[in-house]
Design an enzyme around this catalytic site. Structure first.
Site, PDB file in Angstrom:
ATOM      1  N   CYS A   1      -7.583  24.649   2.410  1.00  0.00           N
ATOM      2  CA  CYS A   1      -7.698  25.856   1.605  1.00  0.00           C
ATOM      3  C   CYS A   1      -6.328  26.104   0.998  1.00  0.00           C
ATOM      4  CB  CYS A   1      -8.110  27.046   2.467  1.00  0.00           C
ATOM      5  SG  CYS A   1      -7.829  28.624   1.636  1.00  0.00           S
TER       6      CYS A   1
ATOM      7  N   CYS B   1       5.542   6.711  -7.001  1.00  0.00           N
ATOM      8  CA  CYS B   1       5.198   8.096  -6.678  1.00  0.00           C
ATOM      9  C   CYS B   1       5.570   8.389  -5.220  1.00  0.00           C
ATOM     10  CB  CYS B   1       3.708   8.339  -6.897  1.00  0.00           C
ATOM     11  SG  CYS B   1       3.170   9.935  -6.288  1.00  0.00           S
TER      12      CYS B   1
ATOM     13  N   CYS C   1     -11.011  20.828 -14.876  1.00  0.00           N
ATOM     14  CA  CYS C   1      -9.797  20.837 -14.041  1.00  0.00           C
ATOM     15  C   CYS C   1      -8.552  20.403 -14.823  1.00  0.00           C
ATOM     16  CB  CYS C   1      -9.951  19.900 -12.849  1.00  0.00           C
ATOM     17  SG  CYS C   1     -11.236  20.394 -11.699  1.00  0.00           S
TER      18      CYS C   1
ATOM     19  N   CYS D   1      25.504  -0.446  14.522  1.00  0.00           N
ATOM     20  CA  CYS D   1      26.768   0.236  14.786  1.00  0.00           C
ATOM     21  C   CYS D   1      27.855  -0.754  15.183  1.00  0.00           C
ATOM     22  CB  CYS D   1      26.603   1.342  15.818  1.00  0.00           C
ATOM     23  SG  CYS D   1      25.978   0.756  17.396  1.00  0.00           S
TER      24      CYS D   1
ATOM     25  N   HIS E   1      13.823  -7.512  16.100  1.00  0.00           N
ATOM     26  CA  HIS E   1      15.107  -7.035  15.560  1.00  0.00           C
ATOM     27  C   HIS E   1      15.588  -5.926  16.474  1.00  0.00           C
ATOM     28  CE1 HIS E   1      13.274  -8.722  11.759  1.00  0.00           C
ATOM     29  NE2 HIS E   1      14.418  -9.386  11.876  1.00  0.00           N
TER      30      HIS E   1
ATOM     31  N   CYS F   1      13.185  -7.201   6.903  1.00  0.00           N
ATOM     32  CA  CYS F   1      12.025  -7.030   7.785  1.00  0.00           C
ATOM     33  C   CYS F   1      11.069  -5.985   7.201  1.00  0.00           C
ATOM     34  CB  CYS F   1      12.464  -6.600   9.175  1.00  0.00           C
ATOM     35  SG  CYS F   1      11.096  -6.449  10.333  1.00  0.00           S
TER      36      CYS F   1
ATOM     37  N   CYS G   1      15.671   2.950 -13.298  1.00  0.00           N
ATOM     38  CA  CYS G   1      14.804   2.138 -14.142  1.00  0.00           C
ATOM     39  C   CYS G   1      13.427   2.770 -14.337  1.00  0.00           C
ATOM     40  CB  CYS G   1      14.675   0.740 -13.574  1.00  0.00           C
ATOM     41  SG  CYS G   1      14.266   0.714 -11.840  1.00  0.00           S
TER      42      CYS G   1
ATOM     43  N   HIS H   1     -12.510  27.895 -12.173  1.00  0.00           N
ATOM     44  CA  HIS H   1     -12.228  27.967 -13.606  1.00  0.00           C
ATOM     45  C   HIS H   1     -13.375  27.522 -14.496  1.00  0.00           C
ATOM     46  CE1 HIS H   1     -11.824  23.695 -13.163  1.00  0.00           C
ATOM     47  NE2 HIS H   1     -10.964  23.875 -12.196  1.00  0.00           N
TER      48      HIS H   1
END
Lengths: 201, 455
Positions: B189, B277, B232, B108, B122, B150, B272, B227
């Site tokens: 769950c 992820c 899967c 600041c 720092h 850092c 880019c 299923h």
């Protein structure tokens, strides 16, 4: 609250910038009439001994409300041919403008980093895949093209490459938009036929 | 029994006679448990928290680090202590902020008296630390030190005092979620508003789990509806295909990709091709989905592939048109079973009413009508299995396997419809006839379930 921190910080940075001056290192900030503290222009000189030497590149700088905890948004408004800068939008791929941003950095350090990016492109982390491919595969063509763009858009000194200029004029004479033709020719290593094919599609 | 044995033969040609006898044993006990149901344990979040704390403090003690750092590192190394030791030597974590003597905050740019720093020295004022932490948490990213270049990351014990109130609570919740997700053989769950945690007692596989607390049934491996016999990855593609074959599907297909590591859906918003992820932090190339680290030199291989997008698109369009009728064939059958399943829920209630009326008319006791309930349950199980045979068949290449699979599917379809008919017109059939139909349907179902789980 965070908003007021942003404004106070920017004001201090600008004052500091004026005090230190940027001309010597080839960076400038242009506040315009000073009415908008969150959006202004910047300019950097193309570094000497590079294909961008002598060019003047304008940037648009936007300060987010939670600055300096989020990085400033910066993009080139002067078109540039560089692997890490989009030749279409001017968007910059630079780590300190996204993941590596630290609140202790300033606009000054950012502009200097962008200038350093012009000096040493990083084709392995490209923003513009086409430019990066040319940089890696056909370096001579990339250099000539980048220089042509610098002279054409950023008023770098020296005469334009005559062969390139001929090709450009020829295709423009067919009635296409100048910037589109330049982009297409550059993307296709100045092969007129391929560039035309691309423009038609 | 004799005609069902034929199916059994067809279904498991490679099996020895001994195996065959064992199968019959299983059938007699009417027990497909081992094949369809996942062995697991249900634990509350408190118990899981306690377990994790215990492991973290043990690791902290052995490495002489704080529990907060231990937790962070264990999470990153999937709770494997030997990997964790390696991670520990490479990374820097700040577990507390300490007051320092300096009197100017560089962020600041004000003279301040409340300057704090981690071991990296720092120093910044408390307000700036708070805003910084809030901003980082809102972006759901790690809280790092604000120093230029850092790489120190702040752990839980340093972050929490900086974010009091609701954001701090949210942070703790997210941290807990991350802990559950990173812990091998453990998952939440997926039921709405259910916080029950499931712990595997066998190796992870796509089997059924029924939640102790909310009764949601799901596949342990992927968390979607159970299923089997579809895999899967297949069911995910299929459900996406079904839920929106219109614009949304196209949008997801063209604008998003699943993370090659954790399969969360990622939208590319420009920039880019080096994508990180948001969930598991895996870095990959948007164009070829390859690991970014091993990628630098090969990058242009993937851009070359993109050079002729027109041809690729045209090819795709033709394929789409040709496959549309195939898709509709399987979809209609899938959808039909879904609808039947819903209707049969109502029908089962009706069965109960029928039984009630008959009992009231003194026409036998409850036990005499119990077979209706049993048959209804078997019918529902058959429909459920049948429903999930269609996505599998849709994605199977034409092969002997597919022929066998569709043969078994056909038999189950026939038995299932026979049972449905007899159940709907229960008054016209004897108890023995109904029981026989139920047994036949259940037998065919198990043949199919078993032969597919052997693969």
């Amino acid at each position: 609250m965070a908003d007021s921190i942003a404004i106070a910080r920017v004001q201090k940075e600008l004052k500091d910038f004026q005090k230190k001056g940027g001309d010597l290192v080839g960076i400038r900030l242009d506040l315009g009439d000073g009415s908008d503290m969150m959006k202004f222009k910047g300019e950097i000189d193309g570094p000497p001994d590079t294909v961008y030497a002598g060019g003047k590149y304008k940037l648009l700088i936007e300060i987010p409300p939670n600055y300096p905890f989020s990085p400033p948004k910066i993009r080139f408004t002067t078109p540039i041919w560089h692997p890490n800068i989009s030749s279409v939008t001017g968007a910059i791929c630079l780590d300190i403008l996204s993941t590596k941003w630290a609140a202790a950095m300033t606009l000054r350090t950012v502009l200097l980093s962008i200038q350093a990016l012009l000096e040493s492109p990083e084709p392995d982390d490209p923003q513009d895949a086409v430019v990066a491919a040319q940089f890696n595969k056909n370096r001579a063509c990339w250099e000539a093209t980048a220089k042509f763009w610098a002279q054409y858009h950023a008023s770098a000194p020296g005469a334009l490459n005559a062969t390139y200029k001929d090709s450009l004029d020829k295709v423009v004479a067919m009635g296409f938009d100048k910037q589109k033709v330049l982009a297409s020719l550059s993307q296709h290593d100045w092969n007129t036929e391929n560039a035309l094919q691309f423009l038609f599609n | 029994m004799s005609d069902s044995e034929d199916y059994e033969d067809f279904g498991s040609g490679d099996e020895s006679w001994d195996d065959f006898e064992e199968d019959i044993e299983l059938d007699k006990a009417d027990n497909v448990d081992a094949i369809e149901n996942f062995k697991c344990l249900f634990i509350s979040s408190q118990i899981f928290k306690a377990k994790v704390e215990k492991e973290a403090s043990a690791f902290a003690n052995s490495c002489k680090i704080s529990v907060s750092v231990a937790k962070t590192i264990l999470m990153k190394s999937k709770w494997n202590t030997s990997t964790a030791s390696k991670v520990l030597s490479k990374s820097k974590y700040g577990d507390k902020l300490v007051k320092t003597r300096k009197s100017h905050c560089d962020v600041c740019d004000e003279p301040r008296k409340d300057l704090y720093a981690t071991f990296c020295q720092h120093e910044f004022c408390l307000d700036c630390w708070r805003y910084h932490t809030r901003t980082r948490l809102q972006q759901r990213s790690d809280v790092c030190c604000m120093g230029h270049g850092c790489e120190v990351l702040l752990t839980e014990s340093a972050v929490l005092p900086l974010v009091p109130g609701s954001l701090g609570k949210k942070f703790e919740e997210i941290l807990f979620d991350c802990m559950v997700i990173s812990y091998p053989g453990v998952r939440f769950c997926p039921g709405p508003d259910c916080s029950e945690i499931v712990m595997a007692l066998e190796e992870s596989s796509p089997k059924r789990v029924r939640c102790d607390s909310c009764a949601t049934e799901f596949c342990f491996q992927c968390g979607l509806d159970f299923h089997h016999p579809t895999e899967c990855s297949t069911i995910k593609v299929w459900l996406q295909k079904c839920s929106d074959d219109s614009e949304t599907a196209d949008y997801i297909a063209t604008k998003t990709k699943d993370c090659p590591m954790c399969s969360s859906c990622i939208e590319k918003s420009g920039g880019c091709n080096h994508v990180i992820c948001g969930l598991c932090k895996y870095e990959f190339c948007w164009v070829c989905s390859g690991d970014w680290k091993e990628h630098g030199a090969q990058y242009y291989e993937c851009s070359r592939f993109k050079e002729d997008p027109e041809a690729v698109r045209a090819e795709l369009e033709n394929e789409t048109r040709a496959s549309l009728s195939k898709y509709l064939h399987y979809f209609q059958r899938w959808d039909n079973h879904s609808r039947s399943l819903k209707m049969e829920k109502v029908f089962q209630k009706n069965l109960q009413e029928i039984a009630q009326k008959e009992v009231q008319k003194s026409n036998g006791t409850w036990i005499d009508w119990e077979h209706l309930k049993r048959a209804g349950k078997i019918l529902a199980q058959c429909r459920y299995t049948l429903k999930f045979t269609y996505p599998r068949a849709y994605f199977m290449d034409a092969s002997k396997e597919k022929m066998l699979f569709e043969y078994q599917q056909g038999i189950l379809e026939a038995d299932c419809e026979d049972l449905a008919w007899k159940l709907e017109n229960a008054r016209e059939f004897s108890v023995a006839q109904l029981e026989q139909a139920s047994a036949a349907a259940q037998k065919s179902r198990m043949t199919l379930v078993k032969s597919t789980s052997l693969l």
